[in-house]
Motif scaffolding. Structure first.
Motif, PDB file in Angstrom:
ATOM      1  N   MET A 348       0.809  -1.222   0.000  1.00  0.00           N
ATOM      2  CA  MET A 348       0.000   0.000   0.000  1.00  0.00           C
ATOM      3  C   MET A 348       0.841   1.271   0.000  1.00  0.00           C
ATOM      4  O   MET A 348       0.299   2.366  -0.142  1.00  0.00           O
ATOM      5  CB  MET A 348      -0.946   0.007   1.212  1.00  0.00           C
ATOM      6  CG  MET A 348      -1.891  -1.192   1.276  1.00  0.00           C
ATOM      7  SD  MET A 348      -2.876  -1.444  -0.227  1.00  0.00           S
ATOM      8  CE  MET A 348      -3.824   0.078  -0.260  1.00  0.00           C
ATOM      9  N   GLU A 385      -8.833  -4.070  -0.294  1.00  0.00           N
ATOM     10  CA  GLU A 385      -8.246  -2.748  -0.072  1.00  0.00           C
ATOM     11  C   GLU A 385      -7.295  -2.375  -1.211  1.00  0.00           C
ATOM     12  O   GLU A 385      -7.347  -1.258  -1.743  1.00  0.00           O
ATOM     13  CB  GLU A 385      -7.501  -2.722   1.262  1.00  0.00           C
ATOM     14  CG  GLU A 385      -6.823  -1.394   1.564  1.00  0.00           C
ATOM     15  CD  GLU A 385      -5.955  -1.440   2.817  1.00  0.00           C
ATOM     16  OE1 GLU A 385      -5.471  -0.371   3.231  1.00  0.00           O
ATOM     17  OE2 GLU A 385      -5.749  -2.555   3.359  1.00  0.00           O
ATOM     18  N   SER A 388      -9.218  -1.921  -4.696  1.00  0.00           N
ATOM     19  CA  SER A 388     -10.005  -0.689  -4.693  1.00  0.00           C
ATOM     20  C   SER A 388      -9.104   0.539  -4.763  1.00  0.00           C
ATOM     21  O   SER A 388      -9.336   1.457  -5.564  1.00  0.00           O
ATOM     22  CB  SER A 388     -10.885  -0.638  -3.436  1.00  0.00           C
ATOM     23  OG  SER A 388     -11.583   0.580  -3.376  1.00  0.00           O
ATOM     24  N   HIS A 389      -8.064   0.537  -3.946  1.00  0.00           N
ATOM     25  CA  HIS A 389      -7.166   1.694  -3.872  1.00  0.00           C
ATOM     26  C   HIS A 389      -6.475   1.959  -5.204  1.00  0.00           C
ATOM     27  O   HIS A 389      -6.504   3.088  -5.723  1.00  0.00           O
ATOM     28  CB  HIS A 389      -6.132   1.451  -2.774  1.00  0.00           C
ATOM     29  CG  HIS A 389      -5.069   2.500  -2.690  1.00  0.00           C
ATOM     30  ND1 HIS A 389      -5.305   3.763  -2.204  1.00  0.00           N
ATOM     31  CD2 HIS A 389      -3.741   2.468  -3.041  1.00  0.00           C
ATOM     32  CE1 HIS A 389      -4.191   4.477  -2.239  1.00  0.00           C
ATOM     33  NE2 HIS A 389      -3.225   3.715  -2.741  1.00  0.00           N
ATOM     34  N   TYR A 390      -5.875   0.923  -5.791  1.00  0.00           N
ATOM     35  CA  TYR A 390      -5.084   1.147  -6.996  1.00  0.00           C
ATOM     36  C   TYR A 390      -5.953   1.304  -8.240  1.00  0.00           C
ATOM     37  O   TYR A 390      -5.577   2.032  -9.177  1.00  0.00           O
ATOM     38  CB  TYR A 390      -4.046   0.040  -7.158  1.00  0.00           C
ATOM     39  CG  TYR A 390      -2.912   0.216  -6.166  1.00  0.00           C
ATOM     40  CD1 TYR A 390      -2.083   1.330  -6.251  1.00  0.00           C
ATOM     41  CD2 TYR A 390      -2.695  -0.692  -5.133  1.00  0.00           C
ATOM     42  CE1 TYR A 390      -1.056   1.533  -5.337  1.00  0.00           C
ATOM     43  CE2 TYR A 390      -1.667  -0.499  -4.215  1.00  0.00           C
ATOM     44  CZ  TYR A 390      -0.859   0.624  -4.320  1.00  0.00           C
ATOM     45  OH  TYR A 390       0.155   0.829  -3.400  1.00  0.00           O
TER      46      TYR A 390
END
Length: 653
Positions: A348, A385, A388-390
Motif C-alpha cells: 500500500m 483494499e 479498490s485503492h489502486y
C-alpha cells in the motif's frame, strides 16, 4: 463447461464396460467398472492408453467408485461455438460425446470424447463435507515410450517450486522418479498423447511420477494446514499439511483430466481442449480488458544509457519508460519488484523514490497503462483494499508473482485474485504459478501465465539449458494449456559459441530474428519488450517492427513443425497475415506456400530474416519487401538458433 443436449437417466445398466466415441468415431474411451474404474483410450481401434486405474479415495477409506452395481448411465452430446477473447483465435467449434456414470455412493464419472482427445472428471452429488484423501490415476502407456516431461526443481519438497524447467526427452522406463508437473507428452506410436487438466478450482493440481514400468502415476500436493513466511518478500510457504489432498462441502465437480491426442506435431500448439472444457466467462463484459505489449524494466535491470539521471527504481526512470511506450504505442509499462519494500510486504506504500500518483497521471495522459508487480499472498492478505485503492488511482492491473505451489488453497487464492481484480477492472499477469487450466476462459481478465522456462533464465543459466531447443519444444506441449509470458525481445544476441550469461546485461541464445519470431509463434496476449528502451532506440526500424505486431489474432495455424526441431506459425488479424518461424541450433531452410491468401489479389510482404552473417554475429538481420500473391511461395533460410517474421498486407497503389 459443456453445453449439453438433455438426456434422461435410464435404469442401472448391467454391463461393466461403457464406451463413448468422438463425433468422427475415430477416438474412443472405454470405462470398466469391474473393480473400481479403469479407462482405455484408443485411436482408430489402436490403444494409446491402456486401462488407466482412476478413482477418488475418501477420508473414510472408501473409494468413490466401487464397481458396477447400481450405476446409472446417460449419454449426451455437445456441439457449440466457443467465443474466445484474447485466445489464439476469436472463436472455435467444439463437438463431443459425453458419458455420465453415477454410482450409488453419490459420486460420478463424466467422460468426454472429442475429435481432439478424451477427458474425464469425477463429481459428487452428496451434501455435507467431502474429504478426498487421494486421487488415483495410473496412466499405463507401456515401456520404451518416448516422453517429454518437466520434473520439479525442488527434489526435497517437489510440490513447492516455480513450475519452470526444461523438458527431459527420454523414455518412460528410464525417466527420473522426481515428480513432474503437467503438461506431459508421451509418443504412443499412432499419435502423441498429452496429459493436461482443465476447470480446476478448489482442488490441487496433478503431478505425475514414472514407476519405471511404463506408467505415469498421479500425485497431488497435500492440503496445507499451516503457512509460514520466508524472510524475503513476505512470501508464504507451506509449513504443515494434512493427510488428505482436498476438502469441500456439498455437490461439486472435480477437475477435468485430459488426454489430448495429436497425430501431427503441427496440431499440438493449437489444441483447444483445455480452453473448451473450462468454465465459461464468469465476469460478463470484457470490453474494458485490453491486451497489448509492455515496456518492461526487470529483465534489463533498469540499465538505461546516456540519460542525465541515475537509472533505477525511481520516478525519472519510469517517466522515461512511459515516454518510450507512448512513442511506440505500447499499451503498458510494468513496475516490477522494488516499487514497494517487498521484504516488508507493504504493497500500500510505494518507496520514496517512486512518485506513483505522478507516474499514473503522466502515463494516463500519454495513453499508457501501468501494471504493478506484487506477491500472491501479499495482495491476497489485503485484496479488497489493494484492488479498490489502486483501481481508483488509475492502475490497470497487477503482475502477481511467487505462488510456487498448486495445492487446493493455492487454487482458491488465484480464484479470489481473479474475481476481485475483475470486479475492479484490473488485468492480471500471473507469474511463479502452476500451469494454466483454462482460467483465462473463466476470468478473461487473466491475460497471461508464466509456468514456462522463459527468457529470465538466460540471466543466470548455462548453455546446457539449450534455449533454442526449448523454444521449439514447449510450444508443442506447454501451449496446449494456455498462453505463456515468455518475455522475449532481447537485443543482445549470442551464437552457440559466444553466448554468455549476464544478470545485468542479459543476452539471448540464438539470433535477433529468433527473438522477433517469438512474438508471432507464442500465444501471449500480454507480452513484453524486455530489453532496455535506450537499446531499442538505437535500433529504430527493428523496434518499430516489433511494436507493430499484434498480441491477439483472429486465427492461428501451425503450417509446419516438428517438436524439438522447428516451428512455422501463421496468424491472421483482419486482412493482415503474420508468419513466424523458429529453429533449434540447426540451420535450415523452409518453404511457405502462400495459397492461404485470397486469390486474385496483390499483397506486399515485409520479411525480417537472419542476416548472411548471423551464424557468427547473432545480431545480424535484414529487412526485405516483396510483392506476392496466393500463387507464390517463400523460401527462407534460418541460421543456427535463428528465426524469421513475415508480415503480408494488401498492396496499396
Amino acid at each position: 463447461m459443456l453445453l449439453l443436449v438433455a438426456a434422461v437417466w435410464p435404469f442401472a445398466m448391467q454391463a461393466k464396460s461403457y464406451q463413448v466415441k468422438s463425433p468422427s468415431g475415430r477416438v474412443s474411451a472405454t470405462v470398466n467398472l469391474d473393480k473400481g474404474a479403469t479407462i482405455t483410450v484408443a485411436l482408430d481401434g489402436h490403444t494409446l492408453l491402456k486401462g488407466a486405474n482412476i478413482n477418488l479415495l475418501l477420508n473414510d477409506g472408501q473409494a468413490a467408485l466401487q464397481g458396477d452395481r447400481g450405476v446409472k448411465a446417460k449419454r449426451t452430446k455437445a456441439s457449440h461455438t466457443i467465443d474466445a477473447p484474447f485466445y489464439r483465435q476469436r472463436q472455435f467449434r467444439f463437438e463431443a460425446n459425453q458419458l455420465d456414470l453415477l454410482a450409488p455412493t453419490g459420486f460420478g464419472l463424466r467422460v468426454v470424447a472429442s475429435n481432439e482427445g478424451v477427458a474425464y472428471r469425477f463429481y459428487t452429488t452428496r451434501t455435507g463435507e467431502t474429504v478426498v484423501k487421494n486421487e488415483s490415476a495410473q496412466y499405463q502407456f507401456g515401456n520404451n515410450r518416448r516422453a517429454w516431461l518437466s520434473p520439479s526443481t525442488n527434489v526435497k519438497n517437489p510440490f513447492q517450486m516455480a513450475f519452470q524447467n526444461i523438458y527431459h526427452d527420454t523414455t518412460l522406463d528410464t525417466l527420473s522418479t522426481v515428480p513432474s508437473f503437467l503438461p506431459a507428452t508421451v509418443d504412443c506410436g499412432q499419435a502423441k498423447v498429452t496429459l493436461l487438466e482443465s476447470d480446476a478450482h478448489a482442488y490441487p493440481g496433478m503431478w505425475v511420477e514414472a514407476d519405471g514400468k511404463g506408467s505415469l502415476n498421479a500425485l497431488f500436493a497435500p492440503y496445507p494446514t499451516r503457512m509460514d513466511y520466508h524472510p524475503w518478500r513476505r512470501m508464504t510457504y507451506v509449513a504443515e499439511t494434512a493427510n488428505y489432498i482436498a476438502t469441500s462441502k456439498g455437490a461439486r465437480v472435480y477437475p477435468w483430466r485430459i488426454m489430448q491426442i495429436s497425430e501431427k506435431d503441427a496440431d499440438m500448439p493449437t489444441a483447444n481442449m483445455v480452453y473448451a472444457l473450462a468454465e465459461p466467462n464468469r465476469i460478463g463484459d470484457t470490453s474494458w480488458i485490453k491486451p497489448g505489449k509492455v515496456s518492461w524494466d526487470w529483465w534489463s535491470d533498469w540499465n538505461l544509457e546516456g540519460v542525465d539521471f541515475r537509472a533505477g527504481i525511481n520516478t525519472n526512470t519510469y517517466l522515461y519508460y512511459i515516454d518510450f511506450a507512448a512513442k511506440h504505442k505500447l499499451e503498458y509499462i510494468i513496475l516490477d519488484e522494488g516499487w514497494y519494500d517487498s521484504n516488508k510486504g507493504d504493497i500500500m506504500h510505494p518507496i520514496a523514490d517512486v512518485d506513483l500518483p505522478r507516474l499514473i497521471s503522466y502515463a494516463n495522459k500519454r495513453h499508457v497503462g501501468i501494471i504493478l508487480w506484487t506477491v500472491f499472498n501479499v495482495i491476497d492478505e489485503q485484496l479488497e483494499e489493494a484492488c479498490s485503492h489502486y483501481a481508483k488511482m488509475g492502475v490497470k492491473g497487477f503482475k502477481v508473482d511467487f505462488l510456487d505451489r498448486n495445492d487446493q488453497t493455492a487454487f482458491e487464492m488465484v480464484d479470489r485474485l481473479a474475481d476481485a481484480c475483475a470486479r475492479h477492472h484490473l488485468v492480471l499477469d500471473l507469474h511463479g504459478i502452476y500451469t494454466p487450466t483454462g482460467l483465462n476462459r473463466t476470468y478473461p481478465n487473466v491475460l497471461n501465465f508464466e509456468s514456462v522456462f522463459g527468457m529470465e533464465e538466460v540471466k543466470w543459466g548455462s548453455l546446457k539449458n539449450n534455449h533454442p531447443l526449448y523454444d521449439v519444444t514447449f510450444p508443442f506441449i506447454r501451449m496446449q494449456s494456455g498462453s505463456v509470458d515468455f518475455t522475449p525481445g532481447a537485443l543482445r544476441n549470442g551464437t552457440r559459441k559466444d553466448w554468455l550469461a549476464s544478470y545485468t546485461k542479459p543476452m539471448s541464445q540464438g539470433t535477433r530474428c529468433h527473438q522477433a519470431a517469438e512474438y508471432v509463434v507464442y500465444d501471449s496476449p500480454l507480452t513484453m519488450l524486455s530489453d532496455v528502451p535506450t537499446s531499442y532506440e538505437r535500433e529504430p526500424r527493428f523496434t518499430s517492427f516489433l511494436a507493430s505486431l499484434p498480441t491477439v489474432f483472429d486465427k492461428t495455424t501451425v503450417v509446419e513443425g516438428q517438436m524439438g526441431s522447428h516451428i512455422v506459425t501463421l496468424r491472421q488479424k483482419g486482412n493482415i497475415y503474420y508468419i513466424g518461424g523458429l529453429t533449434n541450433w540447426d540451420e535450415r531452410d523452409v518453404t511457405i506456400n502462400l495459397n492461404f491468401l485470397p486469390a486474385g489479389q496483390a499483397f506486399k510482404a515485409t520479411l525480417l530474416t537472419d542476416g548472411i552473417n548471423a551464424d557468427r554475429n547473432a545480431n545480424d538481420h535484414r529487412f526485405e519487401a516483396r510483392q506476392v500473391s496466393a500463387a507464390d511461395s517463400l523460401t527462407i533460410h534460418m541460421a543456427s538458433g535463428g528465426g524469421f517474421v513475415v508480415v503480408i498486407a494488401p498492396a496499396t497503389r
